[in-house]
Design an enzyme around this catalytic site. Structure first.
Site, PDB file in Angstrom:
ATOM      1  NE  ARG A  45       2.263 -31.292 -15.801  1.00  0.00           N
ATOM      2  CZ  ARG A  45       1.315 -30.501 -14.856  1.00  0.00           C
ATOM      3  NH1 ARG A  45       0.033 -30.662 -14.894  1.00  0.00           N
ATOM      4  NH2 ARG A  45       2.037 -30.203 -13.869  1.00  0.00           N
ATOM      5  NE  ARG A  63       4.608 -26.881  -3.204  1.00  0.00           N
ATOM      6  CZ  ARG A  63       3.591 -26.631  -4.121  1.00  0.00           C
ATOM      7  NH1 ARG A  63       2.518 -25.692  -3.714  1.00  0.00           N
ATOM      8  NH2 ARG A  63       3.721 -27.124  -5.182  1.00  0.00           N
ATOM      9  CE  LYS A  97       6.576 -27.287 -15.385  1.00  0.00           C
ATOM     10  NZ  LYS A  97       6.096 -28.227 -14.081  1.00  0.00           N
ATOM     11  CB  THR A 141      -0.262 -22.236 -16.799  1.00  0.00           C
ATOM     12  OG1 THR A 141       1.116 -22.904 -16.658  1.00  0.00           O
ATOM     13  CG2 THR A 141      -0.361 -21.574 -15.362  1.00  0.00           C
TER      14      THR A 141
END
Length: 481
Positions: free
Chosen positions: A33, A74, A220, A278
């Site tokens: 990845r 963020r 995702k 994850t």
């Protein structure tokens, strides 16, 4: 015994060392990845090329997955690098605050439209839920909050709204540029972050095709809205990723296990590939062995039927990338020995819409009931071995194809192993014999073993599989000229 569950490992600074890269390939990584959230375009190019070159040196095929950053919302940066937020204190998310001007009272935000998405009473979670803020008031471009769970907060941490509902589009300007990059480097898969609907997946596919890319699209699942639209997102994708970080923050950790199982089951029932990701081996960022909880986590994902398990920081920046891949491989192998990992009632009561799909299902039913040792699927697009791999079985499926794109694509399919095989004749008996000889040469079968071969009458045609043949190794005779 061959490991059937595939391992995806993120490459990064830790794998830039050639010895470390060789180590993860030797340990059995199937797909790497590239996290496009970090690093420059030339870094990703270099890593993709290095992986492919070293894989060839080891006689292996390793796929490449390019993972888009998406609209990661963020906070900006603090003047002192980090602050300590006290429970009960006021803290402001301020769209007007300078990028580097954050303090213990306020900090800037990357998504300037955030004040329009939240209201009094909303709960915002920062840094994967480690910091919890309760929204008291939205005033112009400021979100005035009370800290309900405090602690240390450092630069650039993510923001989630509990329950989802943030309006940021799934594909950003950076993503559009990175899609072109993924097409140019011939990435085998493109992962779309934070999709909310099938439209996000269709749009990403259109952009990739327009840029000349042929990779599959991975959705995702990390937004609460994605769970509400799960079936349409899976249907629009080639694969899905259970991205448990942001998803757990939005829906709550307690709901994650049941949701993970549901996603895996639904994806497999819809003939899609599924990756579980994850924090699977997160302790191995610093330690050479996993925790018992991590061992159980990986094993349970395998028993649930996931196609692949994924490493993130463990391999990209951790101290023990090769050991993490090797440990994950050992856990997968042991879990696959359980009877529940080798049985399936997939689509027993379903009508098939295509001849090649029916052949694939008939092949697996026969193989599971006849003591077949291996399946040789002569394929152009990889569709037949994909359908076969939806049936839980301990029987290896070999995808024999001259197409390098197909060989790379099937690296993500559970229980499927790519082989470079170019058909030079139209004589079907000769092709069958050459296919079996290839499996014998690789040590996959020996005299007396039963092998199933699937192929089409018109070899070289996509979607043309229409024949299944059962042969016994050693009984085949070369055709007479």
């Amino acid at each position: 015994m061959l490991r059937r569950t595939k391992i995806v490992a993120t490459v990064g600074p830790a794998t830039d060392d050639p010895l470390v890269l060789d180590g993860i390939i030797e340990a059995g990584v199937d797909v790497v990845r590239l996290n496009l959230s970090h690093g420059a375009a030339q870094d990703h190019w270099r890593r993709a090329e290095a992986v492919r070159n070293r894989a060839v040196a080891y006689g292996r095929q390793v796929g490449v997955l390019a993972d888009l950053q998406g609209p990661k919302i963020r906070i900006d940066r603090f003047r002192e690098g980090k602050v300590i937020l006290q429970e009960g204190a006021k803290f402001i998310l301020d769209a007007r605050c300078g990028v580097l001007d954050g303090t213990a009272e306020r900090v800037g935000i990357t998504y300037k439209n955030l004040p329009n998405d939240v209201h009094r009473g909303d709960v915002l979670l920062l840094d994967d839920g480690r910091i919890v803020l309760w929204v008291e008031q939205v005033a112009d471009e400021q979100i005035i909050c009370q800290v309900t769970v405090g602690g240390a907060l450092s630069n650039n941490k993510g923001i989630n709204r509990q329950g989802g509902g943030l309006s940021a589009a799934a594909i950003t300007d950076k993503d559009r540029a990175d899609i072109v990059l993924a097409a140019e480097m011939q990435a085998d898969y493109l992962a779309v972050s934070f999709p909310r609907s099938a439209a996000d997946i269709h749009y990403a596919r259109t952009l990739l095709r327009e840029a000349g890319g042929h990779g599959g699209i991975v959705a995702k699942i990390e937004r609460a809205e994605a769970i509400e639209n799960l079936e349409e997102i899976i249907a629009a994708s080639d694969a899905v990723m259970v991205a448990r970080g942001d998803l757990g923050v939005e829906i709550g950790d307690a709901e994650l296990p049941a949701v993970q199982k549901r996603i895996i089951k639904l994806a497999r029932s819809m003939n899609r590939v599924v990756i579980t990701a994850t924090q699977m081996m997160e302790s191995m960022i610093e330690n050479p062995i996993p925790t018992r909880a991590e061992v159980f986590d990986v094993a349970n994902a395998v028993l649930d039927g996931t196609d692949a398990v994924m490493l993130s920081a463990e391999s990209a920046s951790g101290k023990y990338p090769a050991k993490a891949v090797a440990a994950m491989g050992r856990i997968c192998l042991e879990a696959e020995k359980q009877p529940s990992a080798m049985t399936s009632d997939h689509r027993l009561n379903t009508h098939f819409g295509r001849i090649d799909e029916a052949i694939a299902m008939a092949c697996m039913y026969t193989a599971n009931h006849l003591g077949v040792k291996a399946i040789a699927a002569l394929t152009e697009s990889g569709s037949t071995p994909l359908w076969m791999s939806r049936i839980s079985s301990g029987i290896p499926i070999y995808a024999l194809t001259p197409q390098v794109e197909t060989r790379r694509k099937v690296t993500l399919y559970r229980g499927v192993y790519p082989i470079n095989f170019d058909v030079k004749t139209t004589d079907h008996a000769q092709v069958n014999m050459e296919a079996v000889d290839e499996l014998v040469r690789r040590g996959a079968v020996r005299d007396g073993d039963l092998v199933i071969i699937t192929k089409g009458d018109l070899m070289g045609v996509h979607g043309g599989t229409n024949a299944m043949k059962i042969v016994r190794v050693g009984d085949m005779v070369a055709p007479q000229n």
